[in-house]
Design an enzyme around this catalytic site. Structure first.
Site, PDB file in Angstrom:
ATOM      1  N   ARG A 176      -0.935   3.629  10.865  1.00  0.00           N
ATOM      2  CA  ARG A 176      -1.636   2.604  10.079  1.00  0.00           C
ATOM      3  C   ARG A 176      -1.785   1.319  10.889  1.00  0.00           C
ATOM      4  NH1 ARG A 176      -1.120   2.638   4.454  1.00  0.00           N
ATOM      5  NH2 ARG A 176      -0.425   0.492   4.317  1.00  0.00           N
ATOM      6  N   ARG A 180      -3.438  -2.986  20.226  1.00  0.00           N
ATOM      7  CA  ARG A 180      -4.645  -3.456  20.923  1.00  0.00           C
ATOM      8  C   ARG A 180      -4.278  -4.128  22.238  1.00  0.00           C
ATOM      9  NH1 ARG A 180      -5.659  -6.019  15.704  1.00  0.00           N
ATOM     10  NH2 ARG A 180      -7.084  -4.764  14.451  1.00  0.00           N
ATOM     11  N   ARG A 253      10.812   5.257  -2.008  1.00  0.00           N
ATOM     12  CA  ARG A 253      11.568   4.069  -1.640  1.00  0.00           C
ATOM     13  C   ARG A 253      11.300   3.034  -2.728  1.00  0.00           C
ATOM     14  NH1 ARG A 253      15.535   4.402   1.195  1.00  0.00           N
ATOM     15  NH2 ARG A 253      15.370   2.316   2.106  1.00  0.00           N
ATOM     16  N   ARG A 283      11.050  -8.154   5.454  1.00  0.00           N
ATOM     17  CA  ARG A 283      10.095  -9.236   5.714  1.00  0.00           C
ATOM     18  C   ARG A 283      10.334 -10.411   4.782  1.00  0.00           C
ATOM     19  NH1 ARG A 283       4.760  -5.296   4.648  1.00  0.00           N
ATOM     20  NH2 ARG A 283       5.588  -4.389   2.755  1.00  0.00           N
ATOM     21  N   GLU A 306      12.193  -9.385   1.184  1.00  0.00           N
ATOM     22  CA  GLU A 306      11.924  -8.026   0.697  1.00  0.00           C
ATOM     23  C   GLU A 306      12.965  -7.068   1.286  1.00  0.00           C
ATOM     24  OE1 GLU A 306       7.705  -7.058   0.861  1.00  0.00           O
ATOM     25  OE2 GLU A 306       8.225  -4.970   1.274  1.00  0.00           O
ATOM     26  N   TYR A 354       0.226   7.491  -0.220  1.00  0.00           N
ATOM     27  CA  TYR A 354       0.337   6.137   0.311  1.00  0.00           C
ATOM     28  C   TYR A 354      -1.049   5.467   0.259  1.00  0.00           C
ATOM     29  CZ  TYR A 354       2.700   2.959   3.669  1.00  0.00           C
ATOM     30  OH  TYR A 354       3.316   1.908   4.300  1.00  0.00           O
ATOM     31  N   ASP A 356      -3.845   2.581  -0.276  1.00  0.00           N
ATOM     32  CA  ASP A 356      -4.078   1.145  -0.337  1.00  0.00           C
ATOM     33  C   ASP A 356      -4.981   0.844  -1.537  1.00  0.00           C
ATOM     34  OD1 ASP A 356      -2.575  -0.081   1.608  1.00  0.00           O
ATOM     35  OD2 ASP A 356      -4.032   0.296   3.192  1.00  0.00           O
TER      36      ASP A 356
HETATM   37  P1  FAD Z   1       0.477   1.195  -9.739  1.00  0.00           P
HETATM   38  O1  FAD Z   1       0.082  -0.165  -9.358  1.00  0.00           O
HETATM   39  O2  FAD Z   1       1.879   1.635  -9.449  1.00  0.00           O
HETATM   40  O3  FAD Z   1       0.199   1.344 -11.300  1.00  0.00           O
HETATM   41  C1  FAD Z   1       0.735   2.377 -12.082  1.00  0.00           C
HETATM   42  C2  FAD Z   1       1.116   1.788 -13.419  1.00  0.00           C
HETATM   43  O4  FAD Z   1       1.519   2.855 -14.285  1.00  0.00           O
HETATM   44  C3  FAD Z   1       2.303   0.840 -13.322  1.00  0.00           C
HETATM   45  O5  FAD Z   1       1.956  -0.427 -13.838  1.00  0.00           O
HETATM   46  C4  FAD Z   1       3.383   1.510 -14.159  1.00  0.00           C
HETATM   47  O6  FAD Z   1       4.164   0.589 -14.892  1.00  0.00           O
HETATM   48  C5  FAD Z   1       2.552   2.382 -15.106  1.00  0.00           C
HETATM   49  N1  FAD Z   1       3.296   3.521 -15.618  1.00  0.00           N
HETATM   50  C6  FAD Z   1       3.973   4.452 -14.909  1.00  0.00           C
HETATM   51  N2  FAD Z   1       4.565   5.330 -15.740  1.00  0.00           N
HETATM   52  C7  FAD Z   1       4.235   4.951 -17.001  1.00  0.00           C
HETATM   53  C8  FAD Z   1       4.574   5.446 -18.283  1.00  0.00           C
HETATM   54  N3  FAD Z   1       5.384   6.500 -18.444  1.00  0.00           N
HETATM   55  N4  FAD Z   1       4.088   4.805 -19.379  1.00  0.00           N
HETATM   56  C9  FAD Z   1       3.295   3.704 -19.223  1.00  0.00           C
HETATM   57  N5  FAD Z   1       2.968   3.193 -18.033  1.00  0.00           N
HETATM   58  C10 FAD Z   1       3.436   3.800 -16.938  1.00  0.00           C
HETATM   59  N6  FAD Z   1      -2.494  -2.143  -0.683  1.00  0.00           N
HETATM   60  C11 FAD Z   1      -3.406  -2.824   0.029  1.00  0.00           C
HETATM   61  O7  FAD Z   1      -4.596  -2.479  -0.001  1.00  0.00           O
HETATM   62  N7  FAD Z   1      -3.055  -3.924   0.776  1.00  0.00           N
HETATM   63  C12 FAD Z   1      -1.772  -4.364   0.840  1.00  0.00           C
HETATM   64  O8  FAD Z   1      -1.493  -5.356   1.514  1.00  0.00           O
HETATM   65  C13 FAD Z   1      -0.785  -3.652   0.102  1.00  0.00           C
HETATM   66  N8  FAD Z   1       0.496  -4.056   0.142  1.00  0.00           N
HETATM   67  C14 FAD Z   1       1.434  -3.369  -0.582  1.00  0.00           C
HETATM   68  C15 FAD Z   1       2.750  -3.829  -0.554  1.00  0.00           C
HETATM   69  C16 FAD Z   1       3.714  -3.175  -1.294  1.00  0.00           C
HETATM   70  C17 FAD Z   1       5.133  -3.681  -1.239  1.00  0.00           C
HETATM   71  C18 FAD Z   1       3.372  -2.030  -2.062  1.00  0.00           C
HETATM   72  C19 FAD Z   1       4.434  -1.301  -2.853  1.00  0.00           C
HETATM   73  C20 FAD Z   1       2.066  -1.580  -2.100  1.00  0.00           C
HETATM   74  C21 FAD Z   1       1.076  -2.230  -1.367  1.00  0.00           C
HETATM   75  N9  FAD Z   1      -0.259  -1.839  -1.401  1.00  0.00           N
HETATM   76  C22 FAD Z   1      -1.194  -2.527  -0.676  1.00  0.00           C
HETATM   77  C23 FAD Z   1      -0.683  -0.675  -2.209  1.00  0.00           C
HETATM   78  C24 FAD Z   1      -1.137  -1.051  -3.630  1.00  0.00           C
HETATM   79  O9  FAD Z   1      -0.077  -1.668  -4.303  1.00  0.00           O
HETATM   80  C25 FAD Z   1      -1.558   0.237  -4.352  1.00  0.00           C
HETATM   81  O10 FAD Z   1      -2.595   0.877  -3.661  1.00  0.00           O
HETATM   82  C26 FAD Z   1      -2.025   0.039  -5.797  1.00  0.00           C
HETATM   83  O11 FAD Z   1      -1.305  -0.937  -6.465  1.00  0.00           O
HETATM   84  C27 FAD Z   1      -1.880   1.368  -6.506  1.00  0.00           C
HETATM   85  O12 FAD Z   1      -2.396   1.304  -7.813  1.00  0.00           O
HETATM   86  P2  FAD Z   1      -2.025   2.436  -8.850  1.00  0.00           P
HETATM   87  O13 FAD Z   1      -2.803   2.169 -10.081  1.00  0.00           O
HETATM   88  O14 FAD Z   1      -2.153   3.767  -8.213  1.00  0.00           O
HETATM   89  O15 FAD Z   1      -0.438   2.309  -9.099  1.00  0.00           O
HETATM   90  N1  UDP Z   2       6.424  -1.120  10.902  1.00  0.00           N
HETATM   91  C1  UDP Z   2       7.339  -1.478  11.879  1.00  0.00           C
HETATM   92  N2  UDP Z   2       7.490  -2.794  12.199  1.00  0.00           N
HETATM   93  C2  UDP Z   2       6.805  -3.766  11.580  1.00  0.00           C
HETATM   94  C3  UDP Z   2       5.860  -3.402  10.599  1.00  0.00           C
HETATM   95  C4  UDP Z   2       5.701  -2.074  10.282  1.00  0.00           C
HETATM   96  O1  UDP Z   2       8.002  -0.615  12.429  1.00  0.00           O
HETATM   97  O2  UDP Z   2       7.002  -4.947  11.916  1.00  0.00           O
HETATM   98  C5  UDP Z   2       6.253   0.322  10.590  1.00  0.00           C
HETATM   99  C6  UDP Z   2       7.171   0.766   9.440  1.00  0.00           C
HETATM  100  O3  UDP Z   2       7.581   2.092   9.680  1.00  0.00           O
HETATM  101  C7  UDP Z   2       6.239   0.691   8.263  1.00  0.00           C
HETATM  102  C8  UDP Z   2       4.914   1.155   8.875  1.00  0.00           C
HETATM  103  O4  UDP Z   2       4.933   0.587  10.192  1.00  0.00           O
HETATM  104  O5  UDP Z   2       6.655   1.523   7.201  1.00  0.00           O
HETATM  105  C9  UDP Z   2       3.656   0.751   8.140  1.00  0.00           C
HETATM  106  O6  UDP Z   2       3.637  -0.663   8.047  1.00  0.00           O
HETATM  107  P1  UDP Z   2       2.826  -1.412   6.919  1.00  0.00           P
HETATM  108  O7  UDP Z   2       2.897  -2.869   7.197  1.00  0.00           O
HETATM  109  O8  UDP Z   2       1.493  -0.771   6.777  1.00  0.00           O
HETATM  110  O9  UDP Z   2       3.712  -1.071   5.647  1.00  0.00           O
HETATM  111  P2  UDP Z   2       3.467  -1.513   4.121  1.00  0.00           P
HETATM  112  O10 UDP Z   2       2.664  -2.763   4.127  1.00  0.00           O
HETATM  113  O11 UDP Z   2       2.766  -0.388   3.481  1.00  0.00           O
HETATM  114  O12 UDP Z   2       4.834  -1.747   3.626  1.00  0.00           O
END
Ligand code: FAD
Ligand code: UDP
Length: 385
Positions: A176, A180, A253, A283, A306, A354, A356
């Site tokens: 991911r 560069r 996780r 982070r 985090e 996984y 986005d």
């Molecule tokens: P979710 O957002 O998990 O929504 C599912 C919902 O279902 C939840 O609100 C949950 O409460 C509900 N639910 C589950 N079970 C039940 C139940 N039994 N009854 C009622 N409700 C229920 N994407 C990016 O593009 N850019 C980023 O920078 C980025 N950063 C991220 C950083 C982190 C730490 C994480 C964890 C994810 C990140 N993502 C990022 C990914 C992004 O969060 C997801 O792609 C997106 O939120 C997924 O949407 P979803 O609807 O699939 O799931």
């Molecule tokens: N990663 C790493 N060092 C960093 C940032 C990311 O080793 O400083 C690795 C780590 O394994 C991580 C993966 O690259 O799970 C993907 O990073 P990303 O930032 O996409 O993770 P997310 O935003 O989904 O948590």
């Protein structure tokens, strides 16, 4: 938003007010179908939920940066939000040193003193550890950048994030990140990038305009009752939970976020990754820097540390662990899901993927379109019977 479901004659009961459920609800509602969205959390938005605290929009469940190459998806989200021009350029802190990241010419200059792409390439050729089939994370990254870069930027962070030997993780996790040999520090490759100026929650609220939403409802607390309210169900929760864990529990996780409000400017950047194995968090986010236009006008600041941890029931499942064992188990659930009548499974938890944000929205647009085509074909068949 109400606290009670009003009716019992919905076309779609949508479980989960995250981006998948919200997009699906918007599309079906616009096509004339009656939807209700429920979520067990007390708010909408799922993991993209953000909230204003002391004038700062806080990404409550971790940093969310919207990015996509897809014109249609960019147009789609811009219907519901104005995006700023934030470009993600995190830094890495390793001990006392700060490095440019993701790995680029500046990172290698800071590490090795190389100053041109040619010098960097020459040094990389010396340190790369070739591998015939680098399908795990460690072999792949060693084959690209060698051991010193791996141990400074990747190993410690990855061990903390996944609590697994990087040899047991798929290479897809690390692919991911760009590598560069230019001074480009952009975390993403995509054409479009930004963060909603009014926050993600406002964007999701706009997406749900005119749609019934009920929070604090756990679908599994009374599944048969909720099923009886609608002709179809869209399920975005955990797929193993839906099927009573009959093939075992998929691993995830979870994350713990420690939010703190302090004076001033803490780190001068929205995201700093801590890659040293002895720093307990992965982070630190500083939320005001996600809105660069206003950051300097705000005198206080909110930072979030985090921490990553193993998921147990009752915690929030954030990241699917797509290793061989879980992929095998997921395939069995996916087969059941495919044959579950009247239920559409979608999103990060239901597809154990996984995803986005742009991918989740894209997937919901595809699945809702397919559903509308199915409905129009069946109406056509009815009329021609
Ligand atoms: P979710 O957002 O998990 O929504 C599912 C919902 O279902 C939840 O609100 C949950 O409460 C509900 N639910 C589950 N079970 C039940 C139940 N039994 N009854 C009622 N409700 C229920 N994407 C990016 O593009 N850019 C980023 O920078 C980025 N950063 C991220 C950083 C982190 C730490 C994480 C964890 C994810 C990140 N993502 C990022 C990914 C992004 O969060 C997801 O792609 C997106 O939120 C997924 O949407 P979803 O609807 O699939 O799931
Ligand atoms: N990663 C790493 N060092 C960093 C940032 C990311 O080793 O400083 C690795 C780590 O394994 C991580 C993966 O690259 O799970 C993907 O990073 P990303 O930032 O996409 O993770 P997310 O935003 O989904 O948590």
């Amino acid at each position: 938003m109400s606290s009670l479901i009003k009716d019992n004659n919905y076309d779609y009961l949508i479980v989960g007010a995250g981006l998948f459920g919200t997009t699906f609800a918007r599309e079906m509602t616009d096509a004339g179908y009656k939807c209700v969205v429920v979520d067990k959390r007390k708010h909408i938005g799922g993991n993209v939920y953000s909230e204003k605290r002391s004038g700062i929009d806080v990404h409550v469940y971790g940093a969310h940066i919207f990015h996509t190459n897809n014109d249609k998806i960019w147009e789609y989200v811009n219907r519901f939000a104005t995006f700023n021009n934030y470009i993600n350029k995190p830094k890495v802190r390793f001990g006392d040193k700060i490095f440019s990241f993701p790995i680029n010419l500046m990172t290698l200059h800071q590490l090795w003193g190389v100053t041109t792409p040619e010098e960097a390439e020459k040094k990389l050729q010396e340190v790369r550890i070739p591998c015939e089939n680098p399908d795990n994370l460690e072999d792949w990254i060693l084959s690209q950048v060698g051991r010193e870069v791996y141990e400074t930027f990747i190993k410690g962070y990855t061990m903390k994030q996944w609590q697994r030997d990087p040899k047991e993780l798929p290479a897809s996790i690390i692919k991911r990140l760009p590598i560069r040999l230019t001074f480009d520090e952009n975390y993403f490759f995509d054409k479009y990038q930004g963060i909603p100026t009014e926050g993600y929650t406002q964007m999701v609220e706009n997406m749900l305009d005119g749609i019934e939403v009920v929070t604090n409802v756990d679908y599994f607390s009374n599944k048969s009752h909720y099923d009886s309210l609608a002709k179809n169900v869209v399920f975005t929760g955990k797929v193993d939970e839906y099927f009573d864990f009959r093939f075992g529990e998929l691993e995830y996780r979870t994350l713990r976020f420690e939010h703190e409000e302090i004076e001033g400017d803490f780190q001068g950047n929205a995201v700093i990754n801590y890659t040293h194995p002895e720093t307990p968090y992965t982070r630190i986010l500083e939320h005001k820097h996600f809105q660069p236009q206003t950051a300097s006008k705000i005198s206080n600041t909110i930072v979030t540390r985090e921490y990553s941890d193993e998921y147990k029931r009752g915690k929030t499942p954030y990241y699917p662990i797509n290793n061989d064992k879980n992929t095998k188990m997921y395939k069995k659930y996916a087969l059941l899901a495919k044959n579950e009548p009247g239920v559409i499974f979608g999103g990060r938890l239901a597809e154990y993927k996984y995803y986005d944000m742009h991918q989740v929205i894209g997937s919901a647009l595809v699945k809702s379109k397919r559903e509308l085509e199915k409905l129009s074909n069946s109406a056509y068949n009815k009329n021609t019977d």
